[in-house]
Design an enzyme around this catalytic site. Structure first.
Site, PDB file in Angstrom:
ATOM      1  N   ASN A  13       0.868  -1.179   0.000  1.00 36.00           N
ATOM      2  CA  ASN A  13       0.000   0.000   0.000  1.00 36.00           C
ATOM      3  C   ASN A  13       0.903   1.226   0.000  1.00 36.00           C
ATOM      4  OD1 ASN A  13      -1.792   2.053   0.526  1.00 36.00           O
ATOM      5  ND2 ASN A  13      -2.282   1.389   2.617  1.00 36.00           N
ATOM      6  N   LYS A  15       0.047   4.264  -0.269  1.00 39.30           N
ATOM      7  CA  LYS A  15      -0.620   5.435   0.322  1.00 39.30           C
ATOM      8  C   LYS A  15      -0.406   6.671  -0.572  1.00 39.30           C
ATOM      9  CE  LYS A  15       0.066   3.322   4.795  1.00 39.30           C
ATOM     10  NZ  LYS A  15       0.088   3.499   6.224  1.00 39.30           N
ATOM     11  N   HIS A  99      -9.422   1.037   4.784  1.00 40.08           N
ATOM     12  CA  HIS A  99      -8.165   1.212   5.520  1.00 40.08           C
ATOM     13  C   HIS A  99      -8.420   2.149   6.709  1.00 40.08           C
ATOM     14  CE1 HIS A  99      -4.084   2.429   6.477  1.00 40.08           C
ATOM     15  NE2 HIS A  99      -3.679   1.355   5.825  1.00 40.08           N
ATOM     16  N   GLU A 101      -6.833   4.514   7.843  1.00 38.95           N
ATOM     17  CA  GLU A 101      -6.604   5.944   7.574  1.00 38.95           C
ATOM     18  C   GLU A 101      -7.822   6.562   6.888  1.00 38.95           C
ATOM     19  OE1 GLU A 101      -2.815   5.470   5.633  1.00 38.95           O
ATOM     20  OE2 GLU A 101      -1.907   4.977   7.560  1.00 38.95           O
ATOM     21  N   GLU A 169      -5.473  -5.237  10.467  1.00 42.90           N
ATOM     22  CA  GLU A 169      -4.455  -4.212  10.684  1.00 42.90           C
ATOM     23  C   GLU A 169      -4.757  -3.482  11.995  1.00 42.90           C
ATOM     24  OE1 GLU A 169      -2.417  -2.972   6.833  1.00 42.90           O
ATOM     25  OE2 GLU A 169      -4.174  -1.717   7.022  1.00 42.90           O
ATOM     26  N   GLY A 175       2.512   1.924  10.871  1.00 43.41           N
ATOM     27  CA  GLY A 175       3.497   3.002  10.769  1.00 43.41           C
ATOM     28  C   GLY A 175       4.182   3.345  12.076  1.00 43.41           C
ATOM     29  N   SER A 215       3.403  -2.476  10.344  1.00 42.62           N
ATOM     30  CA  SER A 215       4.853  -2.505  10.607  1.00 42.62           C
ATOM     31  C   SER A 215       5.520  -3.821  10.217  1.00 42.62           C
ATOM     32  CB  SER A 215       5.136  -2.169  12.077  1.00 42.62           C
ATOM     33  OG  SER A 215       4.718  -0.846  12.361  1.00 42.62           O
TER      34      SER A 215
HETATM   35  C1  PEP Z   1      -0.782   0.034   6.177  1.00 41.26           C
HETATM   36  O1  PEP Z   1      -0.985   1.230   6.273  1.00 41.26           O
HETATM   37  O2  PEP Z   1      -1.591  -0.696   5.567  1.00 41.26           O
HETATM   38  C2  PEP Z   1       0.402  -0.508   6.815  1.00 41.26           C
HETATM   39  C3  PEP Z   1       0.406  -1.777   7.115  1.00 41.26           C
HETATM   40  O3  PEP Z   1       1.422   0.383   7.073  1.00 41.26           O
HETATM   41  P1  PEP Z   1       2.873   0.055   7.689  1.00 41.26           P
HETATM   42  O4  PEP Z   1       3.359  -1.233   7.064  1.00 41.26           O
HETATM   43  O5  PEP Z   1       3.720   1.219   7.313  1.00 41.26           O
HETATM   44  O6  PEP Z   1       2.689  -0.102   9.166  1.00 41.26           O
END
Ligand code: PEP
Length: 253
Positions: A13, A15, A99, A101, A169, A175, A215
């Site tokens: 992703n 973003k 997601h 976000e 998630e 992040g 992460s």
């Molecule tokens: C995400 O936003 O879907 C995600 C998993 O981000 P990150 O791997 O940076 O934690």
């Protein structure tokens, strides 16, 4: 539950990251995908501005390209939005929905995400539907209630493993560099699969892919991907560098 072999999916992703100058990173992923064919499925979700060029670059290779959101209507007066049909028309084959976000920044509700998932199906896209609890919700011991509610509200009644993937998630892991323990990951993935079984039946639940996201990095991918009921990863930050994304893909294969 039936022992069905689910091929792992590693999805990146991007973003709101990536310019035309980022294309070489994606081309590297496409180049390496041939060696991973049959072992692991790869997907990259760039910003809409790069969708067509990435879809063109991946043609004939094994990397699915998709959007990070879609509107539930096929077209109309919705300034700034992009429909599932437009994603398909641009060469996309998938879409990330719900997601955290988007749930936080745009107030997306489960009902809206469900309508978008129905739109994705209408347009022939694979939908990765995201669920996950916040840190406060986990601290309050409410993670199952939250994730169970998001699954119930966000997945359409005709969701099936061929066109829907679930991504767990935990919001507090996205992040942040924090990850749940492997026991916590396995426990939540088992819970999600049980929820899928009670709604869609044991046979379908055994085939749904449930990704972990939050992460995931080259250094922790192997152990997370080996956890029970983890069928791949949704990767944010580490998907922007081909080297890191491919290291994670190799850990899955
Ligand atoms: C995400 O936003 O879907 C995600 C998993 O981000 P990150 O791997 O940076 O934690």
């Amino acid at each position: 539950m039936a022992n069905v072999a689910r091929k792992k999916l590693i999805a990146g992703n991007w973003k709101m990251n990536g310019l035309a100058a980022s294309a070489p990173e994606f081309v590297r992923i496409v180049g390496a995908s041939h060696g991973l064919k049959g072992k692991v499925d790869l997907a990259v979700f760039p910003p809409f501005t790069l969708l067509t060029s990435f879809a063109t670059a991946s043609r004939g290779a094994g990397v699915l390209v998709g959007g990070q959101d879609c509107h539930d209507k096929p077209s109309g007066a919705h300034t700034g939005d992009v429909s599932a049909e437009m994603i398909a028309d641009a060469g996309g084959q998938g879409v990330i929905l719900g997601h955290s976000e988007r749930r936080a920044d745009h107030g997306e509700t489960d009902a809206e995400i469900r309508a978008k998932a129905e739109a994705a199906r209408r347009a022939g896209l694979v939908a990765i539907v995201c669920v996950g609890e916040t840190e406060a919700e986990r601290k309050a011991g409410k993670e199952r209630d939250i994730v169970g509610g998001q699954l119930a509200g966000s997945l359409p009644d005709d969701a099936a493993p061929a066109h829907v993937v679930v991504a767990y998630e935990p919001v507090w892991a996205i992040g942040t560099g924090l990850t749940p323990t492997l026991d916590q990951v396995a426990e939540m993935h088992g819970f999600i699969r049980a929820e899928l079984a009670s709604r869609f039946g044991e046979a379908a639940a055994a085939e749904f892919r449930v990704l972990y996201g939050g992460s995931v990095k080259p250094g922790n991918a192997a152990e997370i991907l080996a956890a029970v009921d983890v069928d791949g990863a949704l990767v944010g930050g580490a998907s922007l560098k081909a080297e890191d994304f491919l290291a994670i893909a190799n850990a899955a294969g």
